[in-house]
Design an enzyme around this catalytic site. Structure first.
Site, PDB file in Angstrom:
ATOM      1  N   TYR A  51       0.887  -1.175   0.000  1.00  0.00           N
ATOM      2  CA  TYR A  51       0.000   0.000   0.000  1.00  0.00           C
ATOM      3  C   TYR A  51       0.919   1.218   0.000  1.00  0.00           C
ATOM      4  CZ  TYR A  51      -4.176  -2.748   1.300  1.00  0.00           C
ATOM      5  OH  TYR A  51      -5.233  -3.624   1.331  1.00  0.00           O
ATOM      6  N   ARG A  52       1.667   1.328  -1.054  1.00  0.00           N
ATOM      7  CA  ARG A  52       2.718   2.344  -1.108  1.00  0.00           C
ATOM      8  C   ARG A  52       2.144   3.739  -0.858  1.00  0.00           C
ATOM      9  NH1 ARG A  52       7.292   1.321  -2.910  1.00  0.00           N
ATOM     10  NH2 ARG A  52       6.755  -0.241  -4.480  1.00  0.00           N
TER      11      ARG A  52
END
Ligand SMILES: Cc1cc2nc3c(=O)[nH]c(=O)nc-3n(C[C@H](O)[C@H](O)[C@H](O)COP(=O)(O)OP(=O)(O)OC[C@H]3O[C@@H](n4cnc5c(N)ncnc54)[C@H](O)[C@@H]3O)c2cc1C
Ligand SMILES: *[C@@H]1O[C@H](CO)[C@@H](O)[C@H](O)[C@H]1NC(C)=O
Ligand SMILES: *[C@@H]1O[C@H](CO)[C@@H](O)[C@H](O)[C@H]1NC(C)=O
Ligand SMILES: *[C@@H]1O[C@H](CO)[C@@H](O)[C@H](O)[C@H]1NC(C)=O
Ligand SMILES: *[C@@H]1O[C@H](CO)[C@@H](O)[C@H](O)[C@H]1NC(C)=O
Ligand SMILES: *[C@@H]1O[C@H](CO)[C@@H](O)[C@H](O)[C@H]1NC(C)=O
Length: 527
Positions: free
Chosen positions: A468-469
């Site tokens: 979940y950059r």
């Protein structure tokens, strides 16, 4: 860059200023790259430059956050879609030789689009692995080799074609690319029983910075450790994974119970979900909807459950451990593991399994962030959370329970460190309006929510999920990937494992050829 301005605001504003520089391509570099690829027997039909009429459609075909495909966002000089392993080797050799910056894309779901956009350096090219998608399932030894361009849905489909008692513990969304997903961890409905996708990898093939193809034995255990959770785009181009198939029962029971907001129930879920039987996974989707009657905005919470077993047993387990949800046999749908994937994605379980293999792209832009929770959030904070949800147009909060196998795997076994003591994970999500309208408003909303949650979530460091950059955590600077700077976001994603990732990076890619805004930097940049 002014450190007071948060990265995403900076990026979004820079993106719209950068459009002018798009015309400053470097035809000489591009021509030499094409020549080099040609010398390596690459068919021209796999190379797209902006002059090809299909360039844009190829670019957006796997761009899963449309905001990063908008006209003002920097575009690659070239897209190369390899058809074989040797093509990937050629791409690495030629790009390295000519000093051309390369991004690697499998399924294109990166939250910040790093697989097809570079904001820290142009020009760049995209190596799009979408055609490397073969899957070979071997039921006799409970394994499969799967190439990185395959989607999770295709993988699940192929496994189910051969057996209804085998599965694989990876993500929920069926369009995710096996390449980026597994190398960043990969959680889904089987995580409480079997851990992450990365925990169930037994071998891999990777093209290293020198263009060599290495399997597990050839790459060694350090690199093999790093690519099982250390995040994509830092160590090489992964070609395929050998995964361990896991046992699933013939009969699986699913349910979705949707309630209008009930704080007491939510509080109760926090206390029990991570301690339930590991055959039972109950996540919560929390969102805002309009009531059909009064068109009033209300919060709904959907408790989506998957139980690896029959309905009678499930009802028993629930009556004993979580009676507050009020699950009865009527809520239970008897199905198979493969069809539970349809259910959790919101499709009826009797839908066609072909849905799993559809390579749809998302049409809605979004911003997402993650948190890990280690003690129950008090009811008063839950009330504030609700208030805030109602202030936003299209927010979603996903509550994903941990415990079970997730708590049994040691923190240092793979780079993914959120293990023992984690009760659940938050995914905060908000839709961004089309055309970049009101982006700052939505960004402010989600950042303010994130700030508000600080006292209630993991601390020192506050945990994040590399899959979940989130650029709000910090990004590498162009030409200066200092480890000190990177450790700000690095320890959030990896805790103590960050140091080991840096060590591996320093060994396998000391010149930092594989890089992006949040790639692992080498200790001392040798250039
Ligand atoms: C709608 C949606 C649903 C999601 N659901 C889940 C979920 O249920 N569970 C979960 O764990 N995560 C989920 N994610 C997050 C997802 O796991 C990550 O975005 C993951 O990185 C996607 O992999 P990809 O190949 O599709 O993306 P890409 O954008 O292609 O790649 C992601 C990163 O990996 C790099 N990379 C890609 N391929 C390779 C390769 N072959 N070798 C080396 N590096 C590579 C890229 O450069 C980039 O840095 C979801 C994301 C979205 C947008
Ligand atoms: C792109 O255009 C060039 C030149 O017109 C052509 O040779 C090549 O085959 C095209 N590539 C693709 C993928 O269509
Ligand atoms: C929901 O209702 C609000 C008014 O309360 C309205 O502005 C909005 O468009 C509605 N949304 C949907 C999706 O119907
Ligand atoms: C699924 O079941 C519903 C209700 O039983 C039925 O109306 C629908 O036609 C079925 N769909 C398919 C694809 O079989
Ligand atoms: C893909 O898109 C089509 C058309 O919009 C839709 O009918 C289908 O349900 C989508 N498939 C998935 C898996 O979301
Ligand atoms: C790189 O950044 C670090 C941390 O900000 C700084 O200490 C160092 O001097 C920089 N190096 C170069 C070469 O700019």
């Amino acid at each position: 860059m002014n450190s007071i301005i948060s990265p995403t605001i900076y990026i979004i504003s820079v993106l719209f200023l950068l459009s002018a520089s798009q015309t400053t391509s470097s035809p000489i570099q591009q021509t030499s790259l094409i020549q080099c690829l040609f010398q390596h027997s690459i068919p021209l039909s796999t190379i797209y430059t902006p002059k090809n009429s299909s360039f844009s459609s190829v670019l957006v075909s796997r761009a899963q956050n449309p905001i990063f495909a908008e006209p003002a966002v920097p575009k690659p000089e070239l897209i190369f879609t390899p058809l074989s392993e040797s093509h990937v080797q050629a791409a690495v050799i030629c790009s390295k030789e000519l000093g051309i910056h390369m991004r690697v894309r499998s399924g294109g779901h990166d939250f910040e689009g790093v697989s097809y956009v570079s904001i820290i350096e142009t020009p760049f090219i995209v190596l799009d692995l979408t055609y490397l998608r073969s899957i070979s399932v071997n039921i006799n030894d409970n394994s499969a080799w799967v190439q990185v361009g395959a989607t999770l849905g295709e993988l699940y489909y192929k496994i189910a074609e051969k057996s209804n008692v085998h599965g694989f513990p990876a993500g929920i969304c069926t369009t995710l690319g096996v390449g980026g997903h597994i190398t960043g961890g990969g959680y889904g409905i089987l995580m409480r029983k079997y851990g992450l996708a990365a925990d169930n990898v037994i071998d891999a093939r990777i093209v290293d910075v020198n263009g060599r193809v290495l399997d597990r034995a050839a790459m060694g255990e350090d690199l093999f450790w790093a690519i099982r959770g250390g995040g994509g785009g830092s160590f090489g181009v992964i070609l395929s994974w050998k995964i361990k198939l896991v046992a699933v029962p013939e009969i699986v029971t699913v349910f979705t119970i949707t309630k209008t907001l009930d704080t007491k129930l939510l509080y109760r879920w926090q206390k029990v979900a991570y301690k339930l039987d590991e055959n039972l996974f109950i996540r919560i989707l929390m969102l805002v909807t309009n009531t059909s009657t009064t068109n009033e905005r209300i919060i709904t919470t959907s408790y989506q459950g998957v139980f690896l077993g029959g309905a009678d047993k499930l009802v028993q387990v629930m009556q004993k451990r979580f009676p507050e949800l009020g699950l009865t046999k009527k809520d239970c749908i008897k199905t198979s593991w493969i069809r539970s994937v349809l259910h959790i994605n919101g499709f009826p379980v009797n839908s066609s399994l072909e849905l799993l293999t559809q390579r749809n792209t998302s049409s809605a832009s979004f911003k997402g962030k993650a948190d890990f929770v280690r003690e129950p959030i008090p009811e008063i904070a839950l009330e504030e959370l609700h208030k805030r949800l109602l202030e936003e147009d299209m927010p979603v909060i996903v509550w994903t329970p941990y415990g079970g196998m997730m708590g049994k795997i040691p923190e240092y076994e793979t780079p993914f460190p959120q293990r023992k003591g984690t009760m659940f994970k938050f995914h905060y999500f908000t839709s961004l309006d089309a055309g970049g309208k009101n982006v700052p408003k939505h960004m402010n909303w989600i950042r303010s929510l994130y700030d508000y949650m600080t006292p209630y979530v993991s601390k020192f460091p506050r945990g994040a999920y590399v899959n979940y950059r989130d650029f709000d955590l910090g990004i590498n600077k162009k030409g200066n990937t200092s480890v000190i700077q990177a450790s700000v976001w690095g320890v959030k994603y990896f805790k103590g494992n960050f140091q080991r990732l840096v060590k591996v990076k320093t060994e396998v890619d000391p010149e930092n050829f594989f890089r992006h805004e949040q790639s692992i930097p080498p200790l001392v940049l040798k250039r």
